[in-house]
Design an enzyme around this catalytic site. Structure first.
Site, PDB file in Angstrom:
ATOM      1  N   ASP A  18     -34.638 -19.813 -45.199  1.00 25.25           N
ATOM      2  CA  ASP A  18     -34.452 -21.183 -44.713  1.00 25.25           C
ATOM      3  C   ASP A  18     -34.322 -21.150 -43.194  1.00 25.25           C
ATOM      4  O   ASP A  18     -33.514 -20.385 -42.644  1.00 25.25           O
ATOM      5  CB  ASP A  18     -33.172 -21.756 -45.352  1.00 25.25           C
ATOM      6  CG  ASP A  18     -32.985 -23.229 -45.020  1.00 25.25           C
ATOM      7  OD1 ASP A  18     -33.985 -23.953 -44.943  1.00 25.25           O
ATOM      8  OD2 ASP A  18     -31.824 -23.637 -44.822  1.00 25.25           O
ATOM      9  N   MET A  19     -35.101 -21.961 -42.505  1.00 27.88           N
ATOM     10  CA  MET A  19     -35.014 -21.992 -41.049  1.00 27.88           C
ATOM     11  C   MET A  19     -33.662 -22.567 -40.618  1.00 27.88           C
ATOM     12  O   MET A  19     -33.083 -23.393 -41.314  1.00 27.88           O
ATOM     13  CB  MET A  19     -36.129 -22.875 -40.467  1.00 27.88           C
ATOM     14  CG  MET A  19     -37.524 -22.543 -40.949  1.00 27.88           C
ATOM     15  SD  MET A  19     -37.950 -20.827 -40.691  1.00 27.88           S
ATOM     16  CE  MET A  19     -37.915 -20.760 -38.909  1.00 27.88           C
ATOM     17  N   TYR A  23     -35.528 -28.660 -36.895  1.00 24.61           N
ATOM     18  CA  TYR A  23     -36.160 -29.571 -35.919  1.00 24.61           C
ATOM     19  C   TYR A  23     -35.634 -29.282 -34.508  1.00 24.61           C
ATOM     20  O   TYR A  23     -36.368 -29.410 -33.529  1.00 24.61           O
ATOM     21  CB  TYR A  23     -35.880 -31.035 -36.276  1.00 24.61           C
ATOM     22  CG  TYR A  23     -36.602 -31.566 -37.501  1.00 24.61           C
ATOM     23  CD1 TYR A  23     -37.268 -30.716 -38.385  1.00 24.61           C
ATOM     24  CD2 TYR A  23     -36.623 -32.924 -37.784  1.00 24.61           C
ATOM     25  CE1 TYR A  23     -37.912 -31.205 -39.499  1.00 24.61           C
ATOM     26  CE2 TYR A  23     -37.273 -33.433 -38.899  1.00 24.61           C
ATOM     27  CZ  TYR A  23     -37.903 -32.565 -39.759  1.00 24.61           C
ATOM     28  OH  TYR A  23     -38.543 -33.063 -40.872  1.00 24.61           O
ATOM     29  N   ARG A  60     -22.785 -28.112 -33.296  1.00 22.54           N
ATOM     30  CA  ARG A  60     -21.895 -28.099 -34.470  1.00 22.54           C
ATOM     31  C   ARG A  60     -20.504 -27.621 -34.078  1.00 22.54           C
ATOM     32  O   ARG A  60     -19.511 -28.016 -34.677  1.00 22.54           O
ATOM     33  CB  ARG A  60     -22.477 -27.214 -35.578  1.00 22.54           C
ATOM     34  CG  ARG A  60     -23.753 -27.796 -36.168  1.00 22.54           C
ATOM     35  CD  ARG A  60     -24.263 -27.001 -37.355  1.00 22.54           C
ATOM     36  NE  ARG A  60     -25.683 -27.278 -37.568  1.00 22.54           N
ATOM     37  CZ  ARG A  60     -26.376 -26.941 -38.634  1.00 22.54           C
ATOM     38  NH1 ARG A  60     -25.802 -26.314 -39.629  1.00 22.54           N
ATOM     39  NH2 ARG A  60     -27.667 -27.229 -38.734  1.00 22.54           N
ATOM     40  N   ASP A 120     -39.130 -26.443 -44.301  1.00 27.52           N
ATOM     41  CA  ASP A 120     -38.590 -25.284 -43.569  1.00 27.52           C
ATOM     42  C   ASP A 120     -37.998 -24.214 -44.477  1.00 27.52           C
ATOM     43  O   ASP A 120     -37.156 -23.443 -44.051  1.00 27.52           O
ATOM     44  CB  ASP A 120     -37.530 -25.751 -42.560  1.00 27.52           C
ATOM     45  CG  ASP A 120     -36.211 -26.082 -43.226  1.00 27.52           C
ATOM     46  OD1 ASP A 120     -36.230 -26.510 -44.397  1.00 27.52           O
ATOM     47  OD2 ASP A 120     -35.160 -25.894 -42.591  1.00 27.52           O
ATOM     48  N   GLU A 121     -38.398 -24.173 -45.728  1.00 29.62           N
ATOM     49  CA  GLU A 121     -37.838 -23.125 -46.600  1.00 29.62           C
ATOM     50  C   GLU A 121     -38.887 -22.615 -47.585  1.00 29.62           C
ATOM     51  O   GLU A 121     -39.756 -23.365 -48.024  1.00 29.62           O
ATOM     52  CB  GLU A 121     -36.594 -23.634 -47.349  1.00 29.62           C
ATOM     53  CG  GLU A 121     -36.882 -24.786 -48.250  1.00 29.62           C
ATOM     54  CD  GLU A 121     -35.659 -25.358 -48.944  1.00 29.62           C
ATOM     55  OE1 GLU A 121     -34.752 -24.602 -49.314  1.00 29.62           O
ATOM     56  OE2 GLU A 121     -35.657 -26.584 -49.151  1.00 29.62           O
TER      57      GLU A 121
END
Ligand code: TTP
Length: 644
Positions: A18-19, A23, A60, A120-121
């Site tokens: 998974d990226m 985005y 985050r 993206d995965e």
């Protein structure tokens, strides 16, 4: 509905990759000045600074979350860089991200079967590559092991401070490990190599889970992010599931998960162990009961399906609050724009991948003034898909009209539309043999260079009949702010297979020993030493769309009301896979053929001899049509038949 499948007898090595903050990474590669800065990507909608759809890891740390609006993010992180999603046709244009995802997929797909699960995965089945490594250069004979592999998290492995990497090294090289763990160790090495390669070639980091099945690999990939990987040995599965809240498990996020909590008092997946299979079947039926029994033990036989292309294309737009559409004209305006995009995408899929979509579906969310029956939802409507922007627009508008009539029933009240989406699904490969006909037509059309230039032919040759039973439950309910990912996922880039699919899969062989050469090249080091010389590898998609003005009768539409199923069935989300691990919809469910009976001989005779021969050779035995119907158009000649 989840499907219970037993694990295959032989151990598999499955990775879920998974990226990271995808985005954001794409935007940072585009503008390297953003690297290292707290960054988020926002939906173009300007209300309260737009909705955040991707949040970088630096942001985050300040507490910025995807659920926030831009203004709120600015309040808690004043330096945050808010990047707007590109816009086209008045809505988000995700092509940049789709294409970037394709770049990574092409690298990840080189070591084994690859299933693109979203924008993206991917899932990878690395069993063969791991078996080969184990027989040729098992981890225990490697002189050195790449630092990126040593940074792996191995669930259940006791690690402390500085000993961490040493412990992981030991775990990877244990000669007394069972075959399953040895395979996982090889899988960890392969995945680290793939992640490094993806980083160096695309500048994107990703995280991964490595386990014996898809379910566990998916759970693991999210456990340590960004740019890390997690391995799930069988011995750690019980503990992992014991503390895993049911809602975190794919397919338990909805009603089933709620029922487990309220009806059975099950909060963590491991709590299910206290119930017998019979008990679970009593509550939820044989299939779901068996599936629950299986997953509580970490058993899941889902196969990684070889699929790099999306199984449907969809696009949608939301109209929250005062933006709700309240007139037919405004709905038509948006339907037309969505159809314009959809038409371009399916045409591009046809040109580049030789795939055709068979079903058009429209879904809307709506409200009524003074609603007497608020439970009634706007029904999703489907019909066979006719190629050509104008036709798609006409059909979609009719689907909307039909849905609105059903939604309003006999009530004459005001209404509003808060979301609209359309999807093209039931995608299959173009029948073999069409190629030379297309080429022939291209040659006949002055200055034509792409398949799309032969558009009139393909549009007419594409399936227009409703003979295929429409199974697709329609389109994902697409809330651009909340479910943007699924929307994107449904429509991942079309240029994947033209670039990569034809590449033979490279095997891991003795070159594995080269891991020692890249010892200094861990992902962390990459960041430390990275400079700004990022280059964009996006390949501009050759796109074209042809408008077709010819009229035709409106095909019957089908209604779908089970929205939960609709959500599950469209897009890159988990496919229905049959017991052999095949993809039901586009591969094994049916194949397109041409019904010779429907071909008017007079038209056939007008084609050049080699084309006539080719068409006749499609059929065994060649059968000359004797049932020509006067006045029928070419539309009818190549209608699909369902093969038993
Ligand atoms: P995710 O993989 O869910 O998230 P992410 O890659 O941004 O971050 P993480 O590192 O935690 O995996 O989604 C991939 C992209 O899909 C994301 O970058 C933006 C888009 N997306 C949306 O547009 N809306 C959504 O609601 C979600 C979940 C994702």
């Amino acid at each position: 509905m989840p499907i219970a499948r037993p694990e295959p007898q032989n151990a598999r090595v499955i990775a879920h990759v998974d990226m990271d903050c995808f985005y954001v990474q794409v935007e940072q590669r585009k503008n390297p000045d953003l690297r290292g800065l707290p960054t988020a990507v926002v939906q173009y909608n300007s209300w309260k600074g737009g909705g955040l759809i991707a949040v970088g890891y630096e942001a985050r740390k300040f507490g910025v979350k995807r659920s926030m609006r831009g203004d709120e993010a600015k309040r808690i992180c004043p330096n945050i860089q808010l990047i707007q999603v590109p816009v086209a046709r008045g809505k988000a244009d995700l092509n940049l991200y789709r294409n970037a995802g394709s770049e990574v997929v092409s690298i990840l797909a080189t070591k084994g079967r690859c299933e693109r699960a979203s924008i993206d995965e991917v899932y990878l089945d690395l069993t063969d590559a791991a078996e080969m490594m184990l027989s040729e250069t098992p981890p225990e004979v490697l002189e050195e092991i790449d630092e990126e592999v040593l940074k792996s998290h191995v669930l259940g492995l006791h690690v402390e401070g500085n000993e961490r990497e040493e412990n992981v090294r030991e775990w990877l090289r244990r000669s007394d490990a069972d075959h399953q763990d040895k395979l996982l160790a090889c899988g960890a090495i392969i995945v680290a190599q793939l992640r490094m390669k993806a980083l160096y070639e695309t500048k994107f980091t990703c995280s991964a889970g490595i386990a014996h099945n898809k379910m566990l690999a998916k759970l693991a990939s999210a456990m340590h992010k960004p740019a890390q990987q997690t391995v799930v040995p069988s011995s750690s599965v019980k503990d992992l599931l014991a503390s895993l809240p049911v809602k975190k498990m794919k397919q338990l996020g909805g009603k089933l998960g709620s029922s487990l909590q309220t009806d059975l008092g099950v909060n963590n997946v491991g709590d299910l162990l206290q119930f017998s299979q019979e008990k679970l079947q009593e509550h939820y039926g044989v299939n779901t009961g068996t599936w629950l029994w299986n997953i509580s033990r970490g058993i899941s036989g889902d196969a990684v399906v070889d699929r790099l292309l999306p199984k449907s294309h969809g696009c949608g737009k939301t109209f929250p609050g005062p933006q709700a559409l309240k007139t037919i004209a405004s709905v038509e305006n948006w339907v037309n724009q969505l159809c314009d995009e959809l038409s371009e995408r399916i045409q591009s899929d046809l040109d580049q991948n030789r795939r055709i979509a068979h079903t058009l579906t429209l879904h809307a969310r709506a409200f009524k003034e003074n609603d007497m029956e608020p439970q009634r939802k706007f029904p999703s409507k489907s019909c066979p898909l006719r190629y050509g922007t104008t036709k798609i627009q006409e059909d979609a508008v009719k689907l909307f009209d039909s849905g609105l009539r059903d939604f309003l029933g006999s009530q004459h009240v005001g209404w509003g539309i808060t979301s609209l989406s359309i999807a093209a699904s039931k995608i299959s490969d173009l029948p073999q043999g069409t190629c030379s006909i297309l080429k022939f037509l291209q040659g006949k059309i002055p200055s034509s260079t792409s398949l799309s230039d032969a558009g009139e032919f393909h549009k007419e040759s594409l399936p227009l009949s409703s003979t295929d039973d429409v199974q697709s439950k329609g389109c994902t309910v697409m809330d651009e702010e909340v479910k943007h990912k699924e929307l994107a996922s449904e429509a991942a880039s079309n240029d994947i297979d033209t670039i990569f699919q034809a590449k033979p899969l490279k095997r891991i062989g003795s070159s594995v020993g080269k891991t020692k050469d890249v010892r200094k090249s861990s992902i962390l080091k990459f960041f430390q030493s990275s400079n700004s010389s990022f280059h964009t590898m996006n390949k501009a998609c050759e796109r074209s769309s042809l408008d077709q003005a010819s009229s035709s009768s409106f095909p019957e539409c089908e209604e779908h009301s089970d929205l939960e199923q609709i959500d599950e069935q469209v897009g890159f989300s988990e496919d229905r896979i049959d017991s052999d691990g095949h993809h039901n919809q586009t591969r094994n469910g049916y194949t397109w053929g041409i019904n010779m009976e429907n071909i008017d001989p007079s038209v056939l005779d007008e084609l050049p001899m080699e084309i006539q021969r080719e068409i006749r050779e499609w059929f065994h035995p060649p059968k000359r049509a004797n049932t020509s119907r006067k006045g029928s158009s070419i539309v009818h000649y190549f209608s699909p038949v369902k093969k038993g």
